[in-house]
Design an enzyme around this catalytic site. Structure first.
Site, PDB file in Angstrom:
ATOM      1  N   TYR A   1     -47.421 -20.564 -11.571  1.00 37.68           N
ATOM      2  CA  TYR A   1     -47.424 -19.198 -11.076  1.00 37.68           C
ATOM      3  C   TYR A   1     -48.655 -18.789 -10.273  1.00 37.68           C
ATOM      4  O   TYR A   1     -48.545 -18.216  -9.198  1.00 37.68           O
ATOM      5  CB  TYR A   1     -47.254 -18.251 -12.284  1.00 37.68           C
ATOM      6  CG  TYR A   1     -47.432 -16.780 -12.000  1.00 37.68           C
ATOM      7  CD1 TYR A   1     -46.704 -16.147 -11.001  1.00 37.68           C
ATOM      8  CD2 TYR A   1     -48.308 -16.017 -12.757  1.00 37.68           C
ATOM      9  CE1 TYR A   1     -46.849 -14.777 -10.746  1.00 37.68           C
ATOM     10  CE2 TYR A   1     -48.465 -14.651 -12.516  1.00 37.68           C
ATOM     11  CZ  TYR A   1     -47.735 -14.039 -11.508  1.00 37.68           C
ATOM     12  OH  TYR A   1     -47.891 -12.706 -11.265  1.00 37.68           O
TER      13      TYR A   1
ATOM     14  N   GLY B   1     -63.022 -17.386 -14.818  1.00 40.96           N
ATOM     15  CA  GLY B   1     -62.860 -18.000 -16.127  1.00 40.96           C
ATOM     16  C   GLY B   1     -63.212 -17.044 -17.237  1.00 40.96           C
ATOM     17  O   GLY B   1     -63.283 -15.827 -17.059  1.00 40.96           O
TER      18      GLY B   1
ATOM     19  N   CYS C   1     -59.324 -14.777 -11.457  1.00 43.37           N
ATOM     20  CA  CYS C   1     -60.232 -14.326 -10.405  1.00 43.37           C
ATOM     21  C   CYS C   1     -60.283 -15.400  -9.331  1.00 43.37           C
ATOM     22  O   CYS C   1     -59.825 -16.521  -9.538  1.00 43.37           O
ATOM     23  CB  CYS C   1     -61.643 -14.086 -10.957  1.00 43.37           C
ATOM     24  SG  CYS C   1     -61.736 -12.781 -12.193  1.00 43.37           S
TER      25      CYS C   1
ATOM     26  N   ASP D   1     -40.481 -17.327 -13.269  1.00 42.99           N
ATOM     27  CA  ASP D   1     -41.497 -18.254 -13.756  1.00 42.99           C
ATOM     28  C   ASP D   1     -41.862 -18.020 -15.221  1.00 42.99           C
ATOM     29  O   ASP D   1     -42.396 -18.910 -15.877  1.00 42.99           O
ATOM     30  CB  ASP D   1     -42.769 -18.149 -12.900  1.00 42.99           C
ATOM     31  CG  ASP D   1     -43.333 -16.750 -12.879  1.00 42.99           C
ATOM     32  OD1 ASP D   1     -43.897 -16.315 -13.882  1.00 42.99           O
ATOM     33  OD2 ASP D   1     -43.192 -16.073 -11.843  1.00 42.99           O
TER      34      ASP D   1
END
Length: 456
Positions: free
Chosen positions: A256, A114, A8, A360
């Protein structure tokens, strides 16, 4: 696409003048890569009556939700915004952020990046105390806990936040808005990023420095792990609320997640990805004619690989930026069709060539297999795959949506079996020791590769 889904993004403004919503809108656009499911803005006018808070949230992209009329209705000089990809709680409007609460001591809004691992236990405690939740996110649990601490024991909102952090297990970057304050909090490990910027008399809090640049601001510094920043009309105050002997910065920000033009904990993301590509070339050379990368995230590492190996770099894919997001397609066949619509191979680049293809990561292997097939059809003689991360073997509990082991191709197939499954001539992953070179010895969380979780 067969990628990890983004986390986020949070963005906050404290200005002396009205117009916070417009700045937050542009900041959230710059953080759109971190979440595309929903977005929201909450603003307040510190010069007006207490409680004059305006909010708007919706499902979709930032520019789909916030039209000119909506932004003009969000009047205030301080505010916070959020772009969401759900790592906890279903994808619905009830779970869109920022979370906004009216409670006995006033109002607060919260935006969170998170994942809190003990959120279910905290939610159960709150329900037993009479709380009623409108959504299913851990972010709403944090907001309720702060309101409860503020109501019962604490003399200030920042004191309440500190009390709540003592109970949180996981990774988090929090923005909390009260009628007169903007507060930012970063978890003690530094798992989640948060930084401070300034534009004239306006202070900015953001998940990434690139979003500060996007509104013409100047990056000031990263918020330290375990640090809180309190912004009021008097200025900025910093407070260390917790300190760990070690840090654990999320490695996937550097591989990434973060934008290429961001600087995170002193490391320019572009430089880190170039170093990652160079490390791959040193450890896993191959005789080839051209190096290319999977757009967008594999391209910078491919440039690094080319620089180190001396093999020419070239773009081998044409990208259609107007095709919808492939990860939300309802079936695997539709996702594969969407990948082909989104990326087209430039046959003049790969025809009769030995190609080094850089990406990646490999999560499930479906997309890379499809791309290799497209390259073969375009005439590539050989396709050698190099991945700028180690194999994913373990889930993440801190807010990155790494699937469980059963969905990770490296969890049940050997490297040789994966190479055969995706149709490559050779396959090599970044060696885990080379991550230190990539991030210049920054202390990392790389538990998705080595199972060494910093928070139990």
């Amino acid at each position: 696409m067969d990628k990890l889904k983004e986390e986020c993004g949070v963005f906050g403004i404290y200005s002396k003048e009205e117009g916070a919503a417009n700045l937050i809108y542009y900041g959230l656009n710059a953080l759109q890569h971190r979440g595309q499911e929903s977005a929201g803005i909450v603003v307040c006018d510190t010069k007006g009556p207490l409680g004059n808070i305006y909010t708007h949230k919706g499902m979709g992209l930032v520019n789909e939700i916030f039209h000119k009329e909506v932004l003009s209705s969000l009047k205030g000089n301080i505010g916070i915004g959020h772009v969401r990809y759900s790592t906890t709680g279903e994808s619905s409007l009830n779970n869109a952020q920022p979370i906004f609460l009216n409670y006995l001591k006033g109002t607060l809004a919260l935006a969170h990046n998170g994942n809190i691992m003990n959120a279910d236990d905290l939610r159960k405690e709150l329900i037993e105390q009479g709380a009623s939740f409108s959504g299913t996110t851990d972010s709403e649990v944090i907001a309720y806990k702060i309101a409860l601490e503020r109501k019962n024991e604490c003399d200030s909102i920042e004191e309440a936040i500190i009390e709540v952090t003592k109970e949180l297990k996981g990774g988090y970057a929090l923005l909390v808005l009260s009628p007169q304050k903007l507060i930012g909090v970063r978890d003690p490990w530094g798992l989640k990023p948060l930084c401070l910027g300034k534009k004239g008399d306006t202070y900015i809090l953001s998940s990434e420095s690139a979003a500060i640049d996007a509104i013409g601001g100047e990056f000031v510094r990263d918020i330290e792990p375990g640090e809180m920043v309190i912004i009021t009309k008097k200025g900025v105050r910093f407070q260390m609320y917790a300190k760990k002997e070690k840090r654990a910065h999320c490695i996937f920000e550097y591989i990434y997640f973060a934008k290429l033009d961001s600087i995170m904990d002193g490391i320019p993301i572009y430089d880190a990805r170039i170093r990652g590509g160079k490390a791959l070339a040193k450890r896993y050379p191959v005789d080839a004619d051209v190096v290319t990368g999977v757009p967008e995230s594999g391209i910078t590492a491919a440039v690094g690989y080319a620089q180190e190996s001396g093999i020419p770099f070239n773009l081998a894919f044409s990208k259609n930026s107007y095709v919808g997001r492939t990860f939300i397609k309802p079936s695997q066949q539709e996702r594969m069709s969407a990948v082909q619509l989104k990326l087209n191979v430039l046959s003049s680049v790969v025809k009769d060539k030995r190609v080094v293809l850089i990406d990646d990561s490999i999560v499930r292997g479906t997309t890379i297999r499809n791309l290799i097939g497209m390259m073969r059809n375009a005439g590539a003689k050989e396709v050698h795959v190099r991945i700028s991360s180690p194999p994913f073997l373990y889930p993440c509990y801190y807010g990155t949506d790494v699937p469980d082991n059963s969905e990770l191709i490296a969890g049940h197939l050997s490297k040789e079996e994966i190479c055969q499954t995706i149709g490559a001539d050779s396959l090599e992953y970044m060696h885990i020791e080379d991550l230190k070179e990539m991030t210049q010895d920054l202390e990392l969380c790389q538990a998705c590769f080595d199972k060494k979780y910093p928070v139990e």
